[in-house]
Design an enzyme around this catalytic site. Structure first.
Site, PDB file in Angstrom:
ATOM      1  N   SER A  58      39.033  36.111  41.229  1.00  0.00           N
ATOM      2  CA  SER A  58      37.690  36.666  41.091  1.00  0.00           C
ATOM      3  C   SER A  58      37.381  37.084  39.667  1.00  0.00           C
ATOM      4  O   SER A  58      38.275  37.491  38.909  1.00  0.00           O
ATOM      5  CB  SER A  58      37.563  37.897  42.000  1.00  0.00           C
ATOM      6  OG  SER A  58      36.394  38.620  41.730  1.00  0.00           O
ATOM      7  N   TYR A 109      39.401  46.016  44.708  1.00  0.00           N
ATOM      8  CA  TYR A 109      39.299  44.573  44.948  1.00  0.00           C
ATOM      9  C   TYR A 109      39.751  43.785  43.722  1.00  0.00           C
ATOM     10  O   TYR A 109      40.590  42.883  43.817  1.00  0.00           O
ATOM     11  CB  TYR A 109      37.863  44.200  45.311  1.00  0.00           C
ATOM     12  CG  TYR A 109      37.635  42.711  45.358  1.00  0.00           C
ATOM     13  CD1 TYR A 109      38.179  41.934  46.381  1.00  0.00           C
ATOM     14  CD2 TYR A 109      36.880  42.073  44.375  1.00  0.00           C
ATOM     15  CE1 TYR A 109      37.988  40.566  46.419  1.00  0.00           C
ATOM     16  CE2 TYR A 109      36.683  40.711  44.405  1.00  0.00           C
ATOM     17  CZ  TYR A 109      37.241  39.951  45.428  1.00  0.00           C
ATOM     18  OH  TYR A 109      37.043  38.597  45.450  1.00  0.00           O
ATOM     19  N   LYS A 135      43.146  41.322  43.253  1.00  0.00           N
ATOM     20  CA  LYS A 135      43.121  39.918  42.858  1.00  0.00           C
ATOM     21  C   LYS A 135      44.021  39.670  41.645  1.00  0.00           C
ATOM     22  O   LYS A 135      44.698  38.636  41.554  1.00  0.00           O
ATOM     23  CB  LYS A 135      41.686  39.482  42.560  1.00  0.00           C
ATOM     24  CG  LYS A 135      40.851  39.274  43.807  1.00  0.00           C
ATOM     25  CD  LYS A 135      41.425  38.166  44.673  1.00  0.00           C
ATOM     26  CE  LYS A 135      40.603  37.885  45.898  1.00  0.00           C
ATOM     27  NZ  LYS A 135      41.185  36.814  46.738  1.00  0.00           N
ATOM     28  N   PHE A 170      32.839  33.563  40.168  1.00  0.00           N
ATOM     29  CA  PHE A 170      31.798  34.501  39.787  1.00  0.00           C
ATOM     30  C   PHE A 170      30.886  34.675  41.016  1.00  0.00           C
ATOM     31  O   PHE A 170      31.361  35.060  42.071  1.00  0.00           O
ATOM     32  CB  PHE A 170      31.118  34.023  38.506  1.00  0.00           C
ATOM     33  CG  PHE A 170      32.011  34.268  37.304  1.00  0.00           C
ATOM     34  CD1 PHE A 170      31.752  35.299  36.437  1.00  0.00           C
ATOM     35  CD2 PHE A 170      33.159  33.502  37.104  1.00  0.00           C
ATOM     36  CE1 PHE A 170      32.615  35.569  35.361  1.00  0.00           C
ATOM     37  CE2 PHE A 170      34.022  33.763  36.043  1.00  0.00           C
ATOM     38  CZ  PHE A 170      33.740  34.793  35.181  1.00  0.00           C
ATOM     39  N   LEU A 185      23.838  38.904  47.098  1.00  0.00           N
ATOM     40  CA  LEU A 185      22.408  38.916  46.792  1.00  0.00           C
ATOM     41  C   LEU A 185      21.610  37.928  47.636  1.00  0.00           C
ATOM     42  O   LEU A 185      20.579  38.288  48.218  1.00  0.00           O
ATOM     43  CB  LEU A 185      22.192  38.624  45.304  1.00  0.00           C
ATOM     44  CG  LEU A 185      20.726  38.543  44.859  1.00  0.00           C
ATOM     45  CD1 LEU A 185      20.011  39.871  45.090  1.00  0.00           C
ATOM     46  CD2 LEU A 185      20.627  38.124  43.393  1.00  0.00           C
ATOM     47  N   ILE A 215      14.956  44.844  43.422  1.00  0.00           N
ATOM     48  CA  ILE A 215      15.666  44.648  42.160  1.00  0.00           C
ATOM     49  C   ILE A 215      16.135  46.012  41.678  1.00  0.00           C
ATOM     50  O   ILE A 215      15.333  46.954  41.596  1.00  0.00           O
ATOM     51  CB  ILE A 215      14.759  44.002  41.088  1.00  0.00           C
ATOM     52  CG1 ILE A 215      14.420  42.557  41.463  1.00  0.00           C
ATOM     53  CG2 ILE A 215      15.440  44.041  39.720  1.00  0.00           C
ATOM     54  CD1 ILE A 215      13.474  41.875  40.486  1.00  0.00           C
TER      55      ILE A 215
END
Length: 320
Positions: A117, A141, A145, A169, A187, A203
């Protein structure tokens, strides 16, 4: 040549399974369906329901299907939630990776492609992230990774494991209308669910140091990502030397405002996004170069932002 895809019933893993099938490489799926969907596994693909923490199950699966390599996608992937659930995150992502690597060693499987990641970089200072950018994860997280990458490197030293890690990404889009991103935190699905329920997408901040004032992030198409997994797997099997890690990045990025505009155009649902306060710690821009992956893994951006939104929207609509 048969590869095990852990987490192969998930959004990314299911695309990897299909990418293997397209080039005639056998795949086996191991998934506990904690976030995946059995319906994402293609008909005829062996599917073992279970946890990567069950080392005996992983080992049996490797042996029974004569597996020659593992794409390790399974894990707990929510960076924000990991701050509240660090022990769970490390259990799934670190202990789980130890379990997979132990099973591989015991079954004599010597090839691994690891789902890493961009979170390993934390909040980088560079305008363009490269594989040499300092590693400074800021969440459990991201830390988990990075530990996963270390574990692969240590197994390479100990038992000769051939491996590489692919640093993702923001993975979006869909290469198959039957597969959609069902994450409650990403998102694209957040915007889709808002639009489908009649709410206005949000936003978070519009005063960043970017051309339109909204955050710029790296968005890459899931099918492009899956293709480079196949290239990596073949390279490892062929004995080709690969780097320890690769960024799968666009080199340019897209702003949140650009994403919203594309969403409105593709869905046909006109909206003016609600402007909310900034989220603490959100950097202005995080974009990575994919030059190293382009050299070694046939990585390229084959899809436009419109393609990404259109594919993701079609897949989400097909789920209704």
């Amino acid at each position: 040549m048969t590869w095990l895809v852990t987490g192969g019933a998930g959004y990314i893993g299911a695309h990897v399974v299909r990418a293997f099938a397209e080039v005639g490489i056998g795949a086996v799926v191991l998934d506990d369906l904690s976030s995946g969907h059995a319906g994402f596994v293609p008909e005829g693909t062996p599917f073992v329901r279970g946890s990567i923490l069950d080392t005996d199950l992983v080992r049996r699966t490797l042996r029974e299907h004569a597996v020659t390599g593992v794409v390790h996608v399974a894990g707990f992937k929510y960076a924000g939630v990991s701050v509240q659930r660090p022990l769970h995150t490390f259990d799934q992502n670190v202990t789980g990776t130890v379990s997979v690597l132990r099973a591989m060693e015991e079954a004599g499987v010597q090839h691994a492609v690891f789902s890493s990641s961009a979170s390993v970089y934390g909040t980088p200072d560079e305008e363009l992230v490269t594989e040499d950018t300092p590693l400074a994860p800021q969440s459990p997280y991201g830390q988990s990774k990075l530990v996963g990458e270390w574990l692969l490197a240590d197994q390479a030293t100990a038992v000769g494991l051939r491996h590489t890690s692919l640093r993702y990404f923001n993975v979006v889009g869909s290469g198959d209308p039957a597969i959609y991103d069902s994450s409650p935190h990403n998102l694209f699905p957040l915007v889709f669910e808002a639009l489908l329920s009649g709410r206005t997408p949000r936003i978070n901040g519009e005063d960043y140091a970017t051309p339109d004032g909204t955050c710029v992030r790296d968005y890459v198409h899931v099918a492009d990502l899956a293709h480079s997994h196949v290239v990596a797997a073949r390279a490892l099997e062929d004995g080709t030397s690969l780097a320890p890690a690769y960024n799968l990045g666009s080199g340019t990025g897209s702003s949140v405002r650009e994403i919203m505009d594309a969403m409105a155009a593709v869905t046909g649902i006109a909206f003016d996004p609600e402007i909310a306060p900034r989220r603490p710690g959100d950097p202005d821009r995080i974009v990575a170069t994919g030059e190293l992956a382009a050299r070694d893994l046939d990585w390229k951006m084959r899809h436009t932002l419109t393609d990404m939104v259109a594919g993701a929207w079609a897949a989400r609509k097909s789920a209704e």
